[in-house]
Scaffold this motif. Structure first.
Motif, PDB file in Angstrom:
ATOM      1  N   GLU B 103      65.141 -32.740 -37.522  1.00  0.00           N
ATOM      2  CA  GLU B 103      64.294 -33.264 -38.166  1.00  0.00           C
ATOM      3  C   GLU B 103      62.240 -33.263 -37.412  1.00  0.00           C
ATOM      4  OE1 GLU B 103      64.262 -36.963 -39.693  1.00  0.00           O
ATOM      5  OE2 GLU B 103      65.856 -36.813 -41.501  1.00  0.00           O
ATOM      6  N   VAL B 121      53.445 -30.731 -32.078  1.00  0.00           N
ATOM      7  CA  VAL B 121      54.811 -31.487 -32.999  1.00  0.00           C
ATOM      8  C   VAL B 121      55.374 -30.320 -34.363  1.00  0.00           C
ATOM      9  CG1 VAL B 121      56.059 -33.388 -33.253  1.00  0.00           C
ATOM     10  CG2 VAL B 121      54.738 -32.942 -31.172  1.00  0.00           C
ATOM     11  N   ASN B 122      55.773 -30.467 -34.648  1.00  0.00           N
ATOM     12  CA  ASN B 122      55.815 -30.553 -36.383  1.00  0.00           C
ATOM     13  C   ASN B 122      56.631 -31.547 -36.595  1.00  0.00           C
ATOM     14  OD1 ASN B 122      55.016 -28.484 -37.711  1.00  0.00           O
ATOM     15  ND2 ASN B 122      56.819 -26.310 -36.978  1.00  0.00           N
ATOM     16  N   GLU B 123      56.479 -32.512 -37.638  1.00  0.00           N
ATOM     17  CA  GLU B 123      57.745 -33.305 -38.124  1.00  0.00           C
ATOM     18  C   GLU B 123      57.082 -34.461 -38.816  1.00  0.00           C
ATOM     19  OE1 GLU B 123      56.309 -36.974 -35.643  1.00  0.00           O
ATOM     20  OE2 GLU B 123      54.302 -36.988 -36.157  1.00  0.00           O
ATOM     21  N   LYS B 124      57.648 -34.655 -39.651  1.00  0.00           N
ATOM     22  CA  LYS B 124      57.683 -35.404 -41.291  1.00  0.00           C
ATOM     23  C   LYS B 124      57.928 -34.548 -42.078  1.00  0.00           C
ATOM     24  CE  LYS B 124      55.576 -39.582 -40.100  1.00  0.00           C
ATOM     25  NZ  LYS B 124      54.651 -40.225 -39.322  1.00  0.00           N
ATOM     26  N   CYS B 125      58.351 -33.271 -41.866  1.00  0.00           N
ATOM     27  CA  CYS B 125      58.390 -32.063 -43.177  1.00  0.00           C
ATOM     28  C   CYS B 125      59.720 -31.137 -42.648  1.00  0.00           C
ATOM     29  CB  CYS B 125      57.099 -31.143 -42.732  1.00  0.00           C
ATOM     30  SG  CYS B 125      57.126 -30.183 -44.053  1.00  0.00           S
TER      31      CYS B 125
END
Lengths: 93, 257, 290
Positions: B103, B121-125
């Protein structure tokens, strides 16, 4: 008109706002030259004004396309904002 | 002396046990609907397999998205902190560490001491993480692990317009209907996620050596697309999925000295 | 055949008392959306007929299908319409349209007609996008944003949830209001993650209506965040398919602390109606009919 191009997803909000009233009279069209991802274009809007816009292909991936100008640290002024003589461009992130 | 690092990810829980600061045992369990319960289960199994008891463990450090749901943890550390610590232990010359999990995706630039200099960071998508590939594998009616091999057999580049995993699923379905091969679609999926990861890596600056860790490092199709996009090879250390847990365990060891 | 839980019904309306043959100017607007396509016909600027149909595999056919349905039984044919404006994502693929205008401008104009010239803030939630528009008393756009990148906050996000719970889309709103007190909203914005979250809530024993309440709240919150970027005024109007979902609309109103302006018209036709109004203005401006 304030045109907000971009999107909001789970990770954040990524909008480039263009104040088109400020760019109707613009002679320089610097935005076309300065963006390393060549995101800007000039188009005729619904009210027949020639204004700057973000190209359609780029609107859904601004977070990635603008990444080059937004290093994780040590970010300077953005070329599109610095280049616009009328101060018409804003980024939401 | 034993120390434990536990990395509670979105899909899996990784446990690394150190004996006197050196890797001794590791365990991977699934993260179920009830995180606390899954954590307890994974920890119990890990200790059992290693043949040690709870009171032999001096210190536990947790990391990962569910790090706060580890009641027996002595300290919580961020994924970035754990990753950088772990990667320098197994790959001392690593300066750029790319971690792609179910995730989240992250890129870390670190110095020779494992100190973090920069991270993104790449998060929540889901578009920027392993979940994206998983959703697409469902649309393709393939097992997740089949995606990688298939992607390597692609013969042409098919663009993928949708960014969102939900919209991309429909796009994959229409590609299937327009007789695009599953091989080509698989590569298109991996290219899409690789390009998002790469733009994130560029934000921290690319400095060799480059490591790829996290669950998605098992996906050979993604690795090929990542290397092609970065125009350089990346190193996948052994036990790439356990680097975060290893880093947490090393921090536990340091904290108990 | 598996039941399609997430489709809105098609519909077709004709004025009972107006006669197009007596009109000076007949114009049409066609909104080719991702899920449904609407056609609106105006006789001298008054609503004469409209139809809302599913969008098929290509835009030209979908546009023709919608306008044919709107003209059905009226004796009206394409060549008798003085001006046709296409809008929506498929607007450039309406071969018989005289002009294409963006859905942003058309929605603002349509809402100005439907809700009156007091309307300032417009929310349009379509099948695959969400738009926020701030306009003046003439329906001219002052500020807008659009989100068509992410499924959250669009009809599609709601469809995913309705499908997961096997609840027909039209029942989502009423069902979500059955709960006495709203549970905390689903915390994930991303539809993929929200789906896993909903599954785990079901597993914890939450009834469907409570899960729907949590999702409708999350969607309402997201939409409010979106609207805040363009500024919300209390003269607020909602268009698009989601306007029919009382579960989302009531929660948006609650969070904003204002009520949306009610309209006698079908909320889905705003884009096509605005397009037809642009058509009328263009005929008048040109001083001649086709």
């Amino acid at each position: 008109m304030i045109a907000n191009y971009g999107y909001m997803d789970g990770s954040g909000e990524y909008y480039i706002s263009i104040d088109t009233d400020k760019c109707i009279e613009c002679a320089s069209r610097a935005c076309l030259q300065v963006c390393p991802s060549q995101l800007f274009e000039i188009m005729t809007d619904d009210y027949d004004d020639e204004v700057a816009a973000i190209k359609k292909d780029g609107r859904r991936s601004l977070k990635y396309l603008c990444a080059e100008c937004k290093p994780a640290t040590g970010r300077g002024e953005l070329p599109c904002q610095a280049g616009c003589p009328n101060d018409a461009i804003k980024h939401s992130w | 002396m034993f120390n434990v690092g536990i990395d509670v990810g979105a899909k899996t829980i990784k446990v690394v046990i150190l004996r006197d600061g050196q890797p001794f045992a590791q365990y991977k369990g699934l993260a179920g609907m009830d995180t606390a319960e899954s954590v307890e289960q994974a920890y119990t199994e890990a200790l059992k397999e290693a043949g040690i008891s709870r009171d032999q463990v001096k210190r536990v450090v947790s990391t990962g998205v569910g790090r706060k749901e580890v009641p027996f943890s002595d300290e919580e550390v961020t994924e970035v902190g754990a990753d950088s610590k772990g990667i320098i232990f197994v790959m001392p010359n690593c300066r750029t560490c790319i971690d792609v999990g179910a995730e989240e995706g992250r890129a870390i630039r670190c110095d020779d001491g494992g100190k973090v200099r920069d991270f993104a960071v790449n998060e929540k998508c889901a578009a920027g993480a392993g979940s994206f590939v998983e959703s697409m594998s469902r649309a393709l009616e393939l097992k997740l692990h089949e995606m990688g091999e298939l992607s390597l057999k692609a013969t042409r580049t098919v663009p993928m317009n949708a960014q969102c995993a939900v919209f991309a699923e429909s796009e994959v379905v229409s590609l299937i209907h327009s007789d695009t091969t599953k091989e080509d679609i698989a590569r298109s999926v991996h290219d899409a996620i690789a390009s998002r990861i790469i733009s994130m890596v560029r934000r921290v600056g690319i400095e060799p050596e480059i490591a790829l860790i996290g669950g998605v490092s098992h996906n050979v199709g993604f690795v090929e697309c990542l290397e092609r996009g970065l125009e350089t090879k990346v190193t996948i250390p052994d036990n790439a999925e356990f680097i975060g847990a290893l880093g947490a365990a090393l921090l536990a060891y340091e904290g108990s000295k | 055949m598996t039941q399609e839980y997430w489709r809105w019904k098609e519909n077709n309306w004709k004025s009972a008392d107006k006669d197009w043959t007596k009109a000076e100017i007949v114009t049409a607007g066609i909104d080719v959306g991702s899920v449904s396509s609407q056609a609106v016909i105006l006789a001298d600027g008054e609503l004469y007929a409209y139809a809302s149909m599913r969008t098929g595999s290509n835009s030209p056919d979908s546009a023709l299908n919608a306008i044919t349905a709107a003209m059905e039984g009226t004796g009206l044919t394409l060549d008798k319409i003085h001006y046709i404006v296409g809008t929506g994502y498929g607007r450039v693929n309406v071969p018989f349209a005289h002009k294409a205008i963006t859905e942003i401008a058309c929605h603002a104009r349509g809402a100005n007609f439907m809700g009156g010239n007091k309307v300032r803030t417009i929310l349009d939630m379509g099948g695959q996008d969400c738009k926020g528009i701030h306009c003046d008393e003439k329906g001219k756009v002052l500020n807008f944003l659009m989100n068509d990148k992410c499924a959250a906050g669009t009809g599609r996000g709601m469809e995913v949830m309705a499908d997961l719970l096997s609840v027909p889309i039209a029942e989502v709103g009423p069902m979500s209001l059955e709960v006495k007190e709203d549970p905390p909203p689903v915390s994930s914005t991303c539809v993929v993650f929200a789906k896993s979250e909903a599954m785990s809530l079901l597993k914890q024993g939450w009834p469907k209506n409570k899960v729907l309440a949590a999702y409708c709240s999350a969607m309402a919150h997201r939409v409010v965040t979106l609207l805040e970027r363009i500024g919300v005024e209390k003269e607020f109007f909602i268009t698009g398919g989601i306007a029919k979902n009382i579960g989302v609309v009531s929660r948006i109103e609650k969070e904003l602390g204002i009520k949306a302006i009610k309209s006698e018209y079908d909320s889905q036709i705003a884009g096509a109606l605005g397009a037809a109004l642009f058509g009328k203005a263009l005929v008048e401006k040109g001083g001649k009919k086709k």
